[in-house]
Design an enzyme around this catalytic site. Structure first.
Site, short mmCIF file in Angstrom:
data_model
loop_
_atom_site.label_atom_id
_atom_site.label_comp_id
_atom_site.label_asym_id
_atom_site.label_seq_id
_atom_site.Cartn_x
_atom_site.Cartn_y
_atom_site.Cartn_z
N GLU A 157 -20.92 9.04 -9.85
CA GLU A 157 -22.07 9.71 -9.24
C GLU A 157 -22.05 9.58 -7.72
O GLU A 157 -22.32 10.54 -7.00
CB GLU A 157 -23.37 9.11 -9.81
N HIS A 178 -19.52 11.84 -6.07
CA HIS A 178 -20.06 13.21 -5.93
C HIS A 178 -20.96 13.31 -4.71
O HIS A 178 -20.89 14.27 -3.94
CB HIS A 178 -20.85 13.56 -7.21
N HIS A 205 -29.16 23.91 -9.36
CA HIS A 205 -28.22 23.14 -8.54
C HIS A 205 -26.82 23.75 -8.63
O HIS A 205 -26.10 23.86 -7.62
CB HIS A 205 -28.20 21.69 -9.02
N HIS A 218 -25.13 33.54 -24.12
CA HIS A 218 -24.06 33.35 -23.14
C HIS A 218 -22.83 34.19 -23.52
O HIS A 218 -22.20 34.80 -22.65
CB HIS A 218 -23.68 31.87 -23.08
N HIS A 260 -12.82 25.32 -17.34
CA HIS A 260 -13.80 26.40 -17.50
C HIS A 260 -14.70 26.50 -16.27
O HIS A 260 -15.04 27.60 -15.82
CB HIS A 260 -14.63 26.16 -18.76
#
Length: 346
Positions: free
Chosen positions: A77, A80, A142, A251, A309
């Site tokens: 975390e 990032h 986000h 989707h 992806h």
């Protein structure tokens, strides 16, 4: 004076290219953070248990006794956050360097300001992602914010390169085909974010059917209920199976519509050399992205494939953006040529 302008433009070209690549990296690191369930590896923001570096277990227990420290997730975390903070510095550098060029014809100063505003909003969403405990609405926004930063950096880079030629890019009204195509792209990216934030990636087993059915049992109202309660920990999701199935099926349908829109755009502009090639490249990226999505379902969402992806979504965004840029440039060229043609030839 001309040398100073040229030097700034050269540096801005490099910085905006670096910003584009760095933004792609930040998006991938963010995806990795989510996929290894490290989004709440640090229960506070901007530090981690009150520190800028991951502390030891003793300090963490004193700071947040209800959230045991997992060093691996905490470092993921924080990594990032470090990369995202560096990206923010790159944005500020681009704005500062471009300040003296803001009145130069052709310089995209407004795009620079938009980039600064979006990166500040992204920082706020980064904080809300943690404080609201992975609330799906915030996680999805986000992701869209990250892709917006990507496109703004990419567009800024192209515009600055274009300004070296001392040309002003015409502000052309976009036509219906491009509006539909770009809108479907944004919608599909948002649906992808909604899938991942609600952990619906493998809600459907099998392809092209979903759980052995062409039209399975779905709860669309719950799956797309955008006023979910703020407060619960949304790690691993809160929705029931039918709601997640609805998200996954929509989707898939969105991917189908986007593919049709890209094919229509290519068919319409295939005779324009650069535009046709750019759209053909975008369709190839789209086909690869669909294949990755299918593989993720069939192989039960392995980490490396899920990251690919996400990388595919980044590549698709850039490729469609490049096709749009080529179309605008082609339109500028055609308009310029027509200005010099006899009236009878027009």
């Amino acid at each position: 004076m001309h040398d100073e302008v040229e030097r700034r433009l050269r540096w801005l070209t490099r910085i905006t290219l670096m910003g584009t690549l760095l933004t792609a990296l930040v998006i991938l690191v963010g995806a990795w953070t989510r996929l290894v369930d490290a989004g709440l590896g640090c229960p506070d923001w901007p530090g981690c248990y009150g520190r800028l570096l991951v502390p030891d277990s003793e300090h963490a227990a004193l700071r947040h006794p209800d959230v045991p420290l997992d060093p691996f997730k905490a470092w993921v975390e924080m990594a990032h956050r470090y990369v995202a903070s560096f990206l923010g510095l790159v944005v500020i550098s681009a704005v500062v360097l471009g300040w003296q060029l803001r009145r130069r014809p052709g310089y995209p100063w407004r795009i620079s300001l938009a980039l600064l505003v979006v990166i500040l909003i992204q920082g706020a969403f980064g904080a809300f992602t943690v404080t609201l405990k992975l609330w799906p609405q915030v996680v999805t926004l986000h992701l869209l914010g990250g892709l917006s930063v990507l496109m703004l950096f990419f567009w800024l880079h192209l515009r600055i390169r274009h300004s070296w030629k001392d040309r002003v890019v015409g502000c052309r009204s976009i036509n219906a085909l491009w509006i539909i195509g770009l809108s479907l792209l944004v919608l599909q990216l948002a649906l992808g974010g909604w899938v991942t934030s609600n952990y619906a990636g493998i809600a459907c087993l099998g392809f092209p059917t979903c759980n052995g059915q062409w039209w399975p049992t779905m709860d669309l109202s719950e799956g797309f209920h955008l006023t979910q309660t703020v407060g619960p920990n949304y790690l691993h999701g809160q929705l029931h199976a039918d709601a997640r199935t609805a998200i996954q099926v929509v989707h898939r349908l969105g991917a189908l519509l986007l593919g049709v829109a890209l094919l229509v755009l290519w068919w319409r502009y295939r005779q324009l050399k650069n535009v046709g090639r750019a759209l053909a490249a975008a369709i190839c990226v789209y086909a690869l992205q669909v294949a990755l999505g299918i593989a993720n379902v069939l192989l039960w969402l392995p980490l490396w494939l899920a990251l690919l992806h996400t990388a595919g979504a980044v590549a698709l965004t850039l490729s469609v953006g490049w096709a749009w840029w080529c179309w605008r440039q082609e339109s500028d060229s055609i308009s310029t040529e027509r200005q010099f043609l006899p009236t009878t030839a027009i």
